[in-house]
Design a protein around this motif. Structure first.
Motif, short mmCIF file in Angstrom:
data_model
loop_
_atom_site.label_atom_id
_atom_site.label_comp_id
_atom_site.label_asym_id
_atom_site.label_seq_id
_atom_site.Cartn_x
_atom_site.Cartn_y
_atom_site.Cartn_z
N VAL B 85 -2.10 -2.96 13.69
CA VAL B 85 -2.21 -4.13 12.82
C VAL B 85 -1.38 -3.93 11.56
O VAL B 85 -0.67 -4.83 11.12
CB VAL B 85 -3.70 -4.41 12.46
CG1 VAL B 85 -3.80 -5.55 11.45
CG2 VAL B 85 -4.49 -4.76 13.71
N CYS B 86 -1.39 -2.71 11.01
CA CYS B 86 -0.62 -2.42 9.78
C CYS B 86 0.88 -2.54 10.03
O CYS B 86 1.63 -2.97 9.16
CB CYS B 86 -0.97 -1.02 9.27
SG CYS B 86 -0.79 0.28 10.50
N VAL B 87 1.32 -2.17 11.23
CA VAL B 87 2.75 -2.21 11.57
C VAL B 87 3.23 -3.67 11.48
O VAL B 87 4.28 -3.97 10.93
CB VAL B 87 2.98 -1.67 12.99
CG1 VAL B 87 4.45 -1.71 13.35
CG2 VAL B 87 2.41 -0.26 13.14
N GLU B 88 2.40 -4.55 12.02
CA GLU B 88 2.75 -5.97 12.10
C GLU B 88 2.72 -6.65 10.72
O GLU B 88 3.50 -7.56 10.48
CB GLU B 88 1.76 -6.65 13.06
CG GLU B 88 2.24 -7.88 13.73
CD GLU B 88 3.53 -7.72 14.53
OE1 GLU B 88 4.30 -8.68 14.50
OE2 GLU B 88 3.76 -6.65 15.16
N VAL B 89 1.83 -6.22 9.81
CA VAL B 89 1.74 -6.91 8.51
C VAL B 89 2.77 -6.42 7.51
O VAL B 89 2.99 -7.07 6.49
CB VAL B 89 0.33 -6.80 7.86
CG1 VAL B 89 -0.71 -7.47 8.72
CG2 VAL B 89 -0.04 -5.38 7.53
N CYS B 90 3.43 -5.31 7.78
CA CYS B 90 4.36 -4.76 6.79
C CYS B 90 5.61 -5.64 6.69
O CYS B 90 6.34 -5.81 7.66
CB CYS B 90 4.77 -3.34 7.14
SG CYS B 90 5.89 -2.66 5.90
N PRO B 91 5.89 -6.23 5.48
CA PRO B 91 7.07 -7.10 5.36
C PRO B 91 8.36 -6.31 5.19
O PRO B 91 9.43 -6.90 5.16
CB PRO B 91 6.78 -7.92 4.09
CG PRO B 91 5.52 -7.39 3.51
CD PRO B 91 5.13 -6.14 4.22
#
Lengths: 311, 102
Positions: B85-91
């Motif tokens: 989930v963190c990978v996907e939210v990182c801009p």
């Protein structure tokens, strides 16, 4: 004080890692966001209705909760926490306890929309100073994805399977937030996980520190039951808000307020196509069902806009 | 509280020795249970690309992105389940997602 994610994240966690919820589950993200809204010096007594959260965060001899936690059965999380609150109020009156305790009951949609509705309704009606939080993942996920009254129409679950005869669940989702608003309690909110967690934080703070009963309905995706890849958690929450399938609003002392109005309302397909449970709707013979869902969402959205004085 | 039993509960503890009512007195002891071995994929934090925007820590279902003085630290791989989930939210593409090695 204005909300600052950087400041808020410095608060010590009240729930620890090492719980046994699935990888990528939305529920612990919602729970920790709500517990973060507590003032750090206050104590909290939590309870949970039977469900993933209850059985996975408190497996004897381990607890992921740093505060008091009470197990209860499927139907009585509302009653358990309201009883604890009543005992605390009596102790407080007699001067037997000094510290401030807050009371939060957690329940999944099965334990809230269906089985625990009577004890929730009772606790709210009696006016206990507590918060009931429903983390809504739209089916009985803990026992293997059986449909609940929160499952949306045409979703594929193990007890409403899609096939050649029926295209999934036949009934619309119950609007529990409206039901709770009809109780006339001081605070009712519907929210989900947003990028900066401001919405859920502010609502949880209001719910916890408003005197009297409060109810929060939090949309918490389940990668296993909804059949999507775990990294997409936050994207699905965003799509649910942008397609207006899960509007974010609150009712404070009877005043309805819409907290998020998408700049551009997206078609429901954008949300449906992210999840395996709706995959069958994209078969040629089922495409008209999507139109039906869109019509229903539009009607409900119009109704909400009216209630919030936006239309 | 009465019957306080803080003895560690391990699988070889007999039923007569478990706490009455199944009570647990050691709050937050789930930390002792390592869920890191569930991981099939592993997030890697690239410090140089990270702007400390703080969008990833609150999205972790396993509290595995520690925060100190408003800055995120490296992953707690003892508990990270590798959901991504963190990978996907990182801009800023400051988190990569790689296969877990055995």
């Amino acid at each position: 004080m204005a909300y600052s994610l950087k400041e808020i994240m410095n608060r010590p966690e009240r729930i620890t890692g090492g719980h046994r919820m699935c990888a990528g589950c939305g529920a612990p993200v919602a729970v920790r966001a709500i517990l973060r809204a507590l003032d750090p010096e206050d104590h909290v007594v939590c309870g949970a209705a039977t469900g993933c959260l209850e059985v996975s965060t408190f497996l004897y001899p381990y607890t992921a909760w740093k505060d008091s936690f009470i197990h209860s059965a499927f139907e009585n999380a509302g009653a358990t926490i309201s009883g604890a609150e009543a005992a605390y109020a009596a102790w407080k009156r007699k001067g037997k306890i000094d510290e401030t305790y807050k009371f939060i009951a957690f329940g999944g949609d099965g334990g809230t929309y269906d089985i625990g509705l009577q004890s929730l309704s009772g606790a709210m009606e009696r006016g206990h100073d507590m918060v009931y939080v429903c983390y809504d993942n739209e089916a009985y996920m803990n026992t293997g994805i059986q449909r609940s009254s929160s499952t949306p129409k045409y979703a594929d679950t193990t007890t409403s399977p899609q096939g050649t005869v029926l295209p999934g669940k036949q009934q619309y989702k119950k609007n529990l937030t409206y039901v709770m608003a009809a109780h006339g309690i001081p605070y009712v909110a519907q929210t989900t996980l947003t990028a900066n967690f401001k919405d859920i934080h502010e609502k949880a703070h209001k719910a916890i520190y408003t005197k009297g009963p409060a109810f929060m309905n939090v949309f918490a995706p389940c990668p296993r039951g909804w059949r999507y890849d775990t990294p997409n958690l936050m994207q699905i929450c965003k799509l649910a808000m942008d397609t207006c399938i899960w509007p974010v609003y609150e009712i404070e002392e009877g005043v309805w307020k819409l907290n998020y109005k998408p700049k551009k309302k997206l078609p429901v397909e954008d949300y449906l196509k992210t999840q395996g449970r709706f995959k069958h709707l994209f078969h040629k013979q089922n495409l008209h069902l999507i139109e039906e869902l869109q019509k229903d969402i539009d009607n409900k959205w119009e109704d909400l806009l009216k209630r919030c004085g936006e239309a | 509280m009465r019957n306080k039993n803080t003895k560690p509960m391990t699988p070889d503890v007999k039923w007569k020795e478990i706490t009455p009512g199944g009570m647990i007195f050691d709050a937050g002891n789930a930390e002792d249970f390592k869920t890191g071995d569930w991981r099939a994929m592993k997030p890697i934090w690239i410090i140089e690309k990270c702007t400390q925007c703080m969008l990833c820590p609150p999205t972790c279902p396993d509290m595995s992105i520690p925060v100190k003085d408003s800055k995120r630290l490296d992953y707690d791989y003892d508990h990270c389940k590798g959901c991504g989930v963190c990978v996907e939210v990182c801009p800023f593409d400051a988190i990569t997602f790689v296969k877990e090695e055995d």
